[in-house]
Every structure is written in structure tokens, then in C-alpha cells.
Design an enzyme around this catalytic site. Structure first.
Site: not given
Length: 268
Positions: A202, A242, A254
Site C-alpha cells: 500500500e 490492484h 489503484d
């Protein structure tokens, strides 16, 4: 020949010196004008906080756009968000520009420093091998909040790593475990348990497509992905976003459209 080589070397050195971007002295604020303001703007462009087009509308003028860029830089580096370019901001800018070095050559990656921040949101991979790396944006620019959410048992989400705006890397889940970051997915069109075979990363970014991913994030990400790719022999075409693995298509976006995949791949 020696004279020509010497002249060529000197010209190259002058060009390199001319294009070097450095942090100006502290003490700049809204309304200031001059070459030091232009120097500050050039540094902010280099680090992704301003565009060349923005600078072109007011080179050497510390206007609202420059103040906004300074404020954003301060927020990313956990400084008081005053918009004033003082001593603390000068030191952080100097450090950020100095960290803009080339990533290690392929095959020489070591695991970068990480801060352990364990999340309970994980389970066993069930014997699956790691062969994929999935990149995400967190959906906000608040790294502390994003980290807390992924460590909250009620969230039921996690990732193996989180990269904050200043490039600091947090490890929430051990590589050997299955983090909960991808949801229902596929790999190159074939349905599969993406979480079971991947490492999830992330990157703290609001995902608007307007907020830049920081220079520090690209540097840390290159080191981390390079290490993971090398350690687990991940094929280059299995380093994905993603949005590339989520089903149905379009479910995720994303990392954001302004993420520079070419910059990452060039360092691997």
C-alpha cells in the site's frame, strides 16, 4: 584528440552543474520574488510537488501555488504546515534532494529498513508460493490513519507493507503469511486467490490522480519491489496494480493514473 576530450569533459561537467537542483537558503514566504524563489520552485518540480507549467506562470514569484506546494511538502515530511520555507523545511528539502540517487543495479537489492507494525489481519498461504506483487494506493494522504485502519481487527484488511509519504516503510504482515489486500481476483485473466500468492504493498496516496507520489516513495518502492522480485523470483509481468487483478474489471483503480510505472520499472 586530448584537447577535444578535455573540452567535451568540461562541457559535460558544466551541463551537469547547470542542471543540478539544490535547496535554496531558508527564509522564503508568500510574496517573495527572485532567483532563490525560482530555485525553490525547481526543487519542488523535481520532487513532484509542482509542475513545470505551474512554475512557468510565475517563475521566481512565491505565489499561492508555490505556497500550496511547500505546504504539501511539509505535510508529507511531518512538519508544521505553514507554507513558510524556514529552517526545518530547508533541511527536509535538502535531504529529499540528496536522496534522489540511482537505485541499486539489478541483482544487488537487499531488504530496505522497515518499521514493524503488526496487523492481526492475515492467515496462512496454505502452501502457495509467492509469485506476484500487487501495488495499491491507500485512498488517503494520512499515513498514520491508514496504518491504524489496517491494524484494526474490525477493518478486515491489511497489506504486507505500507509506504508513507516520506518513504518510510512499515511491515504489517510477514511475507510468509497471506495478507488481505486484493479481494476477489484473477491473474492474467485466470481466476485465482491473488492474496494467497502475492505480496501486497500500500502506497499512501489519496488516489485522485492529482496528488503526486513522492520522490521518497518511488525510491523506497524501487528498493522494496527490487528486493521482493529478487527474493521470490517474481516475473516482471507479475508486478501489477490492484486494478490489473481485481474482478470484475473496473472494481479497483489503484494505483492512481498518475503513478509512474516506467520510473519503477527502470529501477528494477
Amino acid at each position: 584528440m586530448q584537447i577535444r576530450n578535455a573540452l567535451s569533459t568540461a562541457a559535460t561537467a558544466r551541463t551537469a552543474a547547470a542542471t543540478t537542483v539544490t535547496a535554496p537558503p531558508a527564509g522564503l514566504e508568500l510574496g517573495n520574488r527572485g532567483p532563490q524563489v525560482k530555485q525553490l520552485q525547481d526543487a519542488l518540480v523535481k520532487l513532484g510537488y509542482m509542475t513545470k507549467a505551474q512554475v512557468a506562470t510565475g517563475p521566481g514569484i512565491f505565489g499561492e501555488k508555490t505556497k500550496a506546494a511547500v505546504t504539501k511538502f511539509q505535510a508529507d515530511h511531518k512538519l508544521p504546515t505553514t507554507g513558510y520555507y524556514g529552517d526545518l523545511t530547508h533541511a527536509a528539502l535538502k535531504k529529499a534532494l540528496g536522496s534522489d540517487s540511482k537505485p541499486p543495479k539489478p541483482g544487488t537489492f537487499t531488504k530496505p529498513p522497515v518499521v514493524n507494525a503488526p496487523s492481526p489481519n492475515s492467515n496462512s498461504r496454505g502452501g502457495a508460493d509467492i509469485d506476484t506483487i500487487v501495488l495499491h494506493h491507500t485512498g488517503s494522504n494520512n499515513g498514520a490513519g491508514d496504518l491504524a485502519w489496517m491494524r484494526n481487527p474490525q477493518s478486515q484488511v491489511s497489506a504486507h507493507y505500507m509506504l508513507d509519504r516520506d518513504g518510510k516503510i512499515y511491515q504489517l504482515v510477514g511475507d510468509e503469511k497471506r495478507a488481505w489486500h486484493a479481494g476477489k481476483g484473477e491473474l492474467h485473466g485466470v481466476p485465482t486467490d491473488v492474496n494467497g500468492r502475492s505480496i501486497g504493498i500500500e502506497i499512501v496516496n489519496d488516489g485522485s490522480g492529482k496528488t503526486p507520489f513522492t520522490d521518497a516513495q518511488y525510491k523506497s518502492l524501487t528498493q522494496l519491489v527490487g528486493y521482493l522480485k529478487q527474493e521470490y523470483k517474481v516475473p516482471a509481468n507479475n508486478i501489477l496494480g490492484h486494478k490489473d487483478v481485481a474482478v470484475p474489471k473496473g472494481r479497483k483503480s489503484d494505483p492512481a493514473e498518475n503513478f509512474d510505472w516506467n520510473r519503477l520499472r527502470a529501477g528494477l
